[in-house]
Write an enzyme that holds these catalytic residues in place. Sequence first.
Site, PDB file in Angstrom:
ATOM      1  N   CYS A  32     147.279  16.739  42.021  1.00 33.60           N
ATOM      2  CA  CYS A  32     148.070  17.469  43.007  1.00 33.60           C
ATOM      3  C   CYS A  32     147.571  18.908  43.109  1.00 33.60           C
ATOM      4  O   CYS A  32     147.600  19.653  42.134  1.00 33.60           O
ATOM      5  CB  CYS A  32     149.539  17.449  42.621  1.00 33.60           C
ATOM      6  SG  CYS A  32     150.536  18.481  43.699  1.00 33.60           S
ATOM      7  N   HIS A  79     156.309  19.136  39.993  1.00 33.88           N
ATOM      8  CA  HIS A  79     155.814  18.227  41.032  1.00 33.88           C
ATOM      9  C   HIS A  79     156.922  17.334  41.607  1.00 33.88           C
ATOM     10  O   HIS A  79     156.916  16.994  42.786  1.00 33.88           O
ATOM     11  CB  HIS A  79     154.699  17.356  40.444  1.00 33.88           C
ATOM     12  CG  HIS A  79     154.089  16.420  41.429  1.00 33.88           C
ATOM     13  ND1 HIS A  79     153.061  16.797  42.264  1.00 33.88           N
ATOM     14  CD2 HIS A  79     154.366  15.123  41.719  1.00 33.88           C
ATOM     15  CE1 HIS A  79     152.721  15.751  43.031  1.00 33.88           C
ATOM     16  NE2 HIS A  79     153.489  14.732  42.722  1.00 33.88           N
ATOM     17  N   ASN A 119     157.872  19.973  56.407  1.00 35.68           N
ATOM     18  CA  ASN A 119     157.804  18.563  56.772  1.00 35.68           C
ATOM     19  C   ASN A 119     158.076  17.794  55.500  1.00 35.68           C
ATOM     20  O   ASN A 119     157.443  18.038  54.477  1.00 35.68           O
ATOM     21  CB  ASN A 119     156.408  18.190  57.282  1.00 35.68           C
ATOM     22  CG  ASN A 119     156.015  18.984  58.510  1.00 35.68           C
ATOM     23  OD1 ASN A 119     156.860  19.340  59.327  1.00 35.68           O
ATOM     24  ND2 ASN A 119     154.730  19.273  58.646  1.00 35.68           N
ATOM     25  N   HIS A 130     154.395  17.216  46.585  1.00 34.25           N
ATOM     26  CA  HIS A 130     154.915  18.361  45.827  1.00 34.25           C
ATOM     27  C   HIS A 130     155.829  19.204  46.745  1.00 34.25           C
ATOM     28  O   HIS A 130     155.462  19.491  47.877  1.00 34.25           O
ATOM     29  CB  HIS A 130     153.726  19.197  45.341  1.00 34.25           C
ATOM     30  CG  HIS A 130     154.085  20.157  44.262  1.00 34.25           C
ATOM     31  ND1 HIS A 130     153.587  20.062  42.996  1.00 34.25           N
ATOM     32  CD2 HIS A 130     154.905  21.239  44.265  1.00 34.25           C
ATOM     33  CE1 HIS A 130     154.071  21.042  42.258  1.00 34.25           C
ATOM     34  NE2 HIS A 130     154.875  21.768  43.008  1.00 34.25           N
ATOM     35  N   HIS A 132     157.183  21.664  48.972  1.00 33.64           N
ATOM     36  CA  HIS A 132     156.580  22.849  49.593  1.00 33.64           C
ATOM     37  C   HIS A 132     156.908  22.901  51.075  1.00 33.64           C
ATOM     38  O   HIS A 132     157.327  21.912  51.663  1.00 33.64           O
ATOM     39  CB  HIS A 132     155.058  22.854  49.402  1.00 33.64           C
ATOM     40  CG  HIS A 132     154.333  21.866  50.276  1.00 33.64           C
ATOM     41  ND1 HIS A 132     154.364  20.505  50.055  1.00 33.64           N
ATOM     42  CD2 HIS A 132     153.556  22.043  51.377  1.00 33.64           C
ATOM     43  CE1 HIS A 132     153.642  19.893  50.976  1.00 33.64           C
ATOM     44  NE2 HIS A 132     153.148  20.790  51.803  1.00 33.64           N
ATOM     45  N   GLN A 134     155.730  25.436  54.821  1.00 39.11           N
ATOM     46  CA  GLN A 134     154.604  26.157  55.407  1.00 39.11           C
ATOM     47  C   GLN A 134     155.116  27.288  56.293  1.00 39.11           C
ATOM     48  O   GLN A 134     156.271  27.283  56.712  1.00 39.11           O
ATOM     49  CB  GLN A 134     153.755  25.211  56.254  1.00 39.11           C
ATOM     50  CG  GLN A 134     153.165  24.054  55.471  1.00 39.11           C
ATOM     51  CD  GLN A 134     152.318  23.169  56.359  1.00 39.11           C
ATOM     52  OE1 GLN A 134     151.281  23.597  56.876  1.00 39.11           O
ATOM     53  NE2 GLN A 134     152.755  21.955  56.563  1.00 39.11           N
TER      54      GLN A 134
HETATM   55 ZN   LIG Z   1     152.337  18.616  42.385  1.00 42.99          ZN
END
Ligand SMILES: [Zn+2]
Length: 309
Positions: A32, A79, A119, A130, A132, A134
Site C-alpha cells: 500500500c 490501513h 471516493n 487505505h 484517504h 483528495q
Molecule cells: Zn495502506
Amino acid sequence: MSEQRFNELRGEQVIYAIHRQDRTFLPTREHCPLDPTRPGGPETEIPVPAFEIAVFENRFPAFASPHGAAEVVVYTDDHDGSFATLAPARAEALMWVWRHRYIELGARADIEYIFIFENRGVEVGVTLHHPHGQIYGYPFLPPVPALELAADARLGGCAPCALLAAEIADASRLLYEDEAVIAFVPYAARWGYEVHVAMREHRPSLADCSAAELRSLATALQSIVRGFDALFERPFPYVMAVHQAPTAASAGGPAGSAGHLHVEFYPPLRTAEKLKYLAGSEQGAGTFIGDMIPEESAAALREAIARGG
Ligand SMILES: [Zn+2]
Ligand SMILES: [Zn+2]
Ligand SMILES: [Zn+2]
C-alpha cells in the site's frame, strides 16, 4: 503533464491526464503506497514510520502547478478502517487540515476553485483502500460550483441558506442536527441516498468556521457515514464532495466570495446489491430518474444513523 480542452457542446473543460492510466491499481495490502514507511519495509509515498494525517502532491495529477493542484490527504497511518472509524479527535483534525489546504491553495493565483473530496469503494472507482481523500485545485471554476452560484443569482441570495430554511420548515427529510450543522436528504435528491450536510449559519468556507463549528462538522460527517455503513450492513460506497466559495480573485477571495460550505454525499447503491447506473436519461439528457422518494430514503437513513451510533 495533462491537457485541457474546451468542449463547446457542453460548455465545459475536459482534462486529459493520460499518465493516470499507469497509476497504482488496487495494490496488495503489503504494498500500500499510503502506509507509512516502516523500518525494513517497502518505501511508500510517506517517508516516515508513523503519522497522524499526511498530505502530499498526487504522483499522478490531473492538475499540477502552475495550472492547479492535486493533493492526496491520508486520514491515518492505519490501513484498515475508514473515515467513519477514525477517532473523533482525528476527524476533527482532518477538518483543520482541509481548512489549511483551502487557505493555502486558495492564495495561489493559478487556482480558482478548491475541491475537497473522497471516493469510497470500488463502485466509485477507488484504486487504493487505505482511508484517504483528495483535493483538486482547479485553474477554472468547474460546472457544479458554477451552477450553485447561478442558483444564488436565480434566488437572489444564498441558495444553500434558502434551501436549508425550507428543509428545516418541512422537517421530513432531516437526518441529523446540532447547533452548528444540519444533515438532510435534499428535496430533489438525484441519488437514492444522497445526503447534504450544511452549516446552519452562512459560512462561505472552512476558513470562516469557528473551532466549535469544525468539530460539529466532523461529528456530523462521521455520523452520516456510520449510518450509511449501517443501512445495508456493508461498507457503503459514496462520493463525498465539499462545496465552498471559489477562491479566484475575481470571486472576491476566500472570505468574501459567494458560496456556503456544505458537504454532499452521492452513494451509487439503491439497494444492498443494486447500483444506480447513469444511463440514457442521465447521460444523454441530463435528467436523473430516481426509484425512491427522498422522504422514504430519509426515514431509512434516520433509522440507520441511530443504529450506526
Ligand atoms: Zn495502506
Ligand atoms: Zn448561505
Ligand atoms: Zn453543493
